[in-house]
Design a protein around this motif. Structure first.
Motif, PDB file in Angstrom:
ATOM      1  N   ASN A   1      -2.791 -62.764  -4.100  1.00  0.00           N
ATOM      2  CA  ASN A   1      -2.999 -62.552  -2.674  1.00  0.00           C
ATOM      3  C   ASN A   1      -4.444 -62.863  -2.336  1.00  0.00           C
ATOM      4  OD1 ASN A   1      -3.613 -60.912  -0.142  1.00  0.00           O
ATOM      5  ND2 ASN A   1      -1.409 -60.636  -0.292  1.00  0.00           N
ATOM      6  N   ASN A   2      -4.649 -63.508  -1.193  1.00  0.00           N
ATOM      7  CA  ASN A   2      -5.998 -63.870  -0.765  1.00  0.00           C
ATOM      8  C   ASN A   2      -5.982 -63.883   0.761  1.00  0.00           C
ATOM      9  OD1 ASN A   2      -8.606 -64.479  -1.381  1.00  0.00           O
ATOM     10  ND2 ASN A   2      -8.234 -66.595  -1.962  1.00  0.00           N
ATOM     11  N   SER A   3      -5.894 -62.702   1.357  1.00  0.00           N
ATOM     12  CA  SER A   3      -5.635 -62.586   2.789  1.00  0.00           C
ATOM     13  C   SER A   3      -6.861 -62.127   3.570  1.00  0.00           C
ATOM     14  CB  SER A   3      -4.508 -61.579   3.035  1.00  0.00           C
ATOM     15  OG  SER A   3      -3.326 -61.998   2.407  1.00  0.00           O
ATOM     16  N   ASN A   4      -6.987 -62.649   4.799  1.00  0.00           N
ATOM     17  CA  ASN A   4      -8.061 -62.238   5.706  1.00  0.00           C
ATOM     18  C   ASN A   4      -7.535 -61.277   6.762  1.00  0.00           C
ATOM     19  OD1 ASN A   4      -9.264 -64.678   4.419  1.00  0.00           O
ATOM     20  ND2 ASN A   4     -10.922 -64.172   5.809  1.00  0.00           N
ATOM     21  N   PHE A   5      -8.418 -60.353   7.171  1.00  0.00           N
ATOM     22  CA  PHE A   5      -8.065 -59.318   8.142  1.00  0.00           C
ATOM     23  C   PHE A   5      -9.180 -59.191   9.170  1.00  0.00           C
ATOM     24  CE2 PHE A   5      -5.999 -58.410   4.161  1.00  0.00           C
ATOM     25  CZ  PHE A   5      -4.715 -58.038   4.523  1.00  0.00           C
ATOM     26  N   VAL A   6      -8.805 -59.016  10.424  1.00  0.00           N
ATOM     27  CA  VAL A   6      -9.778 -58.909  11.515  1.00  0.00           C
ATOM     28  C   VAL A   6     -10.477 -57.549  11.450  1.00  0.00           C
ATOM     29  CG1 VAL A   6     -10.057 -58.805  14.018  1.00  0.00           C
ATOM     30  CG2 VAL A   6      -8.528 -60.498  13.005  1.00  0.00           C
ATOM     31  N   VAL A   7     -11.821 -57.596  11.631  1.00  0.00           N
ATOM     32  CA  VAL A   7     -12.636 -56.379  11.701  1.00  0.00           C
ATOM     33  C   VAL A   7     -13.340 -56.382  13.056  1.00  0.00           C
ATOM     34  CG1 VAL A   7     -14.566 -55.099  10.689  1.00  0.00           C
ATOM     35  CG2 VAL A   7     -13.010 -56.388   9.212  1.00  0.00           C
ATOM     36  N   PRO A   8     -13.166 -55.340  13.878  1.00  0.00           N
ATOM     37  CA  PRO A   8     -13.854 -55.311  15.173  1.00  0.00           C
ATOM     38  C   PRO A   8     -15.366 -55.230  14.992  1.00  0.00           C
ATOM     39  CG  PRO A   8     -12.229 -53.523  14.973  1.00  0.00           C
ATOM     40  CD  PRO A   8     -12.361 -54.170  13.631  1.00  0.00           C
ATOM     41  N   GLY A   9     -16.107 -55.419  16.069  1.00  0.00           N
ATOM     42  CA  GLY A   9     -17.560 -55.272  16.027  1.00  0.00           C
ATOM     43  C   GLY A   9     -17.963 -53.885  15.544  1.00  0.00           C
ATOM     44  N   ILE A  10     -19.075 -53.818  14.798  1.00  0.00           N
ATOM     45  CA  ILE A  10     -19.561 -52.546  14.243  1.00  0.00           C
ATOM     46  C   ILE A  10     -21.006 -52.346  14.684  1.00  0.00           C
ATOM     47  CG2 ILE A  10     -19.891 -51.168  12.159  1.00  0.00           C
ATOM     48  CD1 ILE A  10     -18.063 -53.168  10.681  1.00  0.00           C
ATOM     49  N   ASN A  11     -21.271 -51.275  15.417  1.00  0.00           N
ATOM     50  CA  ASN A  11     -22.635 -50.965  15.824  1.00  0.00           C
ATOM     51  C   ASN A  11     -23.475 -50.566  14.614  1.00  0.00           C
ATOM     52  OD1 ASN A  11     -22.188 -51.407  18.575  1.00  0.00           O
ATOM     53  ND2 ASN A  11     -21.466 -49.313  18.879  1.00  0.00           N
ATOM     54  N   ALA A  12     -24.782 -50.654  14.755  1.00  0.00           N
ATOM     55  CA  ALA A  12     -25.685 -50.243  13.680  1.00  0.00           C
ATOM     56  C   ALA A  12     -25.423 -48.792  13.309  1.00  0.00           C
ATOM     57  CB  ALA A  12     -27.133 -50.418  14.124  1.00  0.00           C
ATOM     58  N   GLY A  13     -25.280 -48.544  12.006  1.00  0.00           N
ATOM     59  CA  GLY A  13     -25.046 -47.185  11.526  1.00  0.00           C
ATOM     60  C   GLY A  13     -23.594 -46.751  11.562  1.00  0.00           C
ATOM     61  N   ASP A  14     -22.707 -47.605  12.053  1.00  0.00           N
ATOM     62  CA  ASP A  14     -21.279 -47.277  12.079  1.00  0.00           C
ATOM     63  C   ASP A  14     -20.555 -48.000  10.949  1.00  0.00           C
ATOM     64  OD1 ASP A  14     -21.741 -45.697  14.262  1.00  0.00           O
ATOM     65  OD2 ASP A  14     -20.755 -47.015  15.708  1.00  0.00           O
ATOM     66  N   GLN A  15     -19.275 -47.720  10.813  1.00  0.00           N
ATOM     67  CA  GLN A  15     -18.491 -48.354   9.754  1.00  0.00           C
ATOM     68  C   GLN A  15     -17.066 -48.621  10.230  1.00  0.00           C
ATOM     69  OE1 GLN A  15     -18.921 -45.303   6.754  1.00  0.00           O
ATOM     70  NE2 GLN A  15     -16.873 -44.479   7.158  1.00  0.00           N
ATOM     71  N   ALA A  16     -16.468 -49.636   9.630  1.00  0.00           N
ATOM     72  CA  ALA A  16     -15.056 -49.933   9.858  1.00  0.00           C
ATOM     73  C   ALA A  16     -14.275 -49.356   8.687  1.00  0.00           C
ATOM     74  CB  ALA A  16     -14.841 -51.447   9.949  1.00  0.00           C
ATOM     75  N   ASN A  17     -13.334 -48.472   8.995  1.00  0.00           N
ATOM     76  CA  ASN A  17     -12.485 -47.854   7.978  1.00  0.00           C
ATOM     77  C   ASN A  17     -11.178 -48.635   7.920  1.00  0.00           C
ATOM     78  OD1 ASN A  17     -14.308 -45.483   7.664  1.00  0.00           O
ATOM     79  ND2 ASN A  17     -13.704 -45.175   9.789  1.00  0.00           N
ATOM     80  N   GLN A  18     -11.009 -49.383   6.843  1.00  0.00           N
ATOM     81  CA  GLN A  18      -9.810 -50.201   6.688  1.00  0.00           C
ATOM     82  C   GLN A  18      -8.834 -49.493   5.756  1.00  0.00           C
ATOM     83  OE1 GLN A  18     -12.148 -53.613   5.200  1.00  0.00           O
ATOM     84  NE2 GLN A  18     -11.126 -54.797   6.800  1.00  0.00           N
ATOM     85  N   ASN A  19      -7.550 -49.615   6.058  1.00  0.00           N
ATOM     86  CA  ASN A  19      -6.532 -49.095   5.161  1.00  0.00           C
ATOM     87  C   ASN A  19      -5.472 -50.170   4.959  1.00  0.00           C
ATOM     88  OD1 ASN A  19      -5.471 -46.620   3.708  1.00  0.00           O
ATOM     89  ND2 ASN A  19      -3.696 -47.229   4.905  1.00  0.00           N
ATOM     90  N   TYR A  20      -5.359 -50.609   3.712  1.00  0.00           N
ATOM     91  CA  TYR A  20      -4.344 -51.591   3.350  1.00  0.00           C
ATOM     92  C   TYR A  20      -3.213 -50.852   2.638  1.00  0.00           C
ATOM     93  CZ  TYR A  20      -8.523 -54.575   3.631  1.00  0.00           C
ATOM     94  OH  TYR A  20      -9.684 -55.200   4.036  1.00  0.00           O
ATOM     95  N   GLU A  21      -1.991 -51.117   3.055  1.00  0.00           N
ATOM     96  CA  GLU A  21      -0.847 -50.565   2.347  1.00  0.00           C
ATOM     97  C   GLU A  21      -0.081 -51.735   1.726  1.00  0.00           C
ATOM     98  OE1 GLU A  21       2.810 -47.387   2.964  1.00  0.00           O
ATOM     99  OE2 GLU A  21       1.997 -48.451   4.704  1.00  0.00           O
ATOM    100  N   PHE A  22      -0.075 -51.774   0.407  1.00  0.00           N
ATOM    101  CA  PHE A  22       0.607 -52.827  -0.341  1.00  0.00           C
ATOM    102  C   PHE A  22       1.712 -52.217  -1.189  1.00  0.00           C
ATOM    103  CE2 PHE A  22      -3.534 -54.995   0.188  1.00  0.00           C
ATOM    104  CZ  PHE A  22      -3.121 -56.280   0.521  1.00  0.00           C
ATOM    105  N   SER A  23       2.710 -53.027  -1.528  1.00  0.00           N
ATOM    106  CA  SER A  23       3.595 -52.679  -2.639  1.00  0.00           C
ATOM    107  C   SER A  23       3.386 -53.747  -3.712  1.00  0.00           C
ATOM    108  CB  SER A  23       5.066 -52.612  -2.210  1.00  0.00           C
ATOM    109  OG  SER A  23       5.527 -53.862  -1.762  1.00  0.00           O
ATOM    110  N   PHE A  24       3.249 -53.292  -4.946  1.00  0.00           N
ATOM    111  CA  PHE A  24       3.073 -54.171  -6.095  1.00  0.00           C
ATOM    112  C   PHE A  24       4.412 -54.186  -6.826  1.00  0.00           C
ATOM    113  CE2 PHE A  24      -0.996 -52.677  -4.768  1.00  0.00           C
ATOM    114  CZ  PHE A  24      -1.835 -53.775  -4.909  1.00  0.00           C
TER     115      PHE A  24
END
Length: 198
Positions: free
Chosen positions: A98-121
């Motif tokens: 797998n080699n997939s890209n995902f959109v991340v919204p803009g992040i202000n200084a000092g903030d973070q983007a919390n991503q959650n990927y749910e996969f089945s292997f």
């Protein structure tokens, strides 16, 4: 000049001094975003084939307090999840699953983007996950070399930074699961992203 006019001139002058676009301080050239990424699970995790598994990742826009001007916000970007496979579980991750890209919204200084990927292997063996922030270089950063969750592996095929361990998932056979003929070895079930303070 009235007091009101004088106050307006002082306010405009102060605002101009704080603006990085007009700042005379040579350090302001470093007032850029700086994105780092980390998969929040490290080491080796064992799961059963065909069972959904949540993988949390965080992309931070690190504020730099050492310079006069503020860290800039990072605009919308894309992160990439790379999943390599080792059928023999001997550490030779040679097959990309797998080699997939995902959109991340803009992040202000000092903030973070919390991503959650749910996969089945869905096939037994070992899988290695590496996340790349700003994968397409959409954000101009102070440090363009810290956007991988496992930089040594990503750049040189080896691992030497103890703080940047990749996530290794060992997938065991599941007696209650049978992979379908057209079912992929790795399947994305869901992706979510939220922005929050660090």
């Amino acid at each position: 000049m009235t007091i009101k006019s004088l106050s307006m001139v002082i306010l405009l002058s102060f605002t101009t001094l704080l603006s990085c676009d007009k700042c005379k301080d040579p350090e302001c050239k470093d007032a850029l975003a700086d994105l780092t990424t980390d998969i929040l699970i490290t080491g080796t995790t064992t799961i059963l084939a065909g069972v959904p598994f949540n993988i949390p990742n965080v992309i931070r826009n690190i504020a730099d307090a050492s310079i006069t001007c503020l860290t800039l916000s990072a605009g919308e970007s894309e992160s990439r999840v790379k999943i390599d496979y080792d059928a023999s579980s001997n550490g030779s991750f040679s097959e990309n699953k797998n080699n997939s890209n995902f959109v991340v919204p803009g992040i202000n200084a000092g903030d973070q983007a919390n991503q959650n990927y749910e996969f089945s292997f869905n096939t037994p063996g070992q899988y290695r996950l590496i996340n790349f922030g700003d994968d397409k270089g959409q954000v101009t950063e102070r440090n363009e070399g810290n956007n991988s969750s496992a930089p040594d592996i990503a750049s040189a095929g080896r691992l030497s930074e103890p703080n940047k361990q990749p996530l290794i998932i060992t997938v065991l056979p599941n007696p209650n699961y049978k992979k379908g003929i057209d079912e992929p070895d790795v399947k994305l079930i869901n992706y979510t992203v939220t922005i929050s303070p660090q």
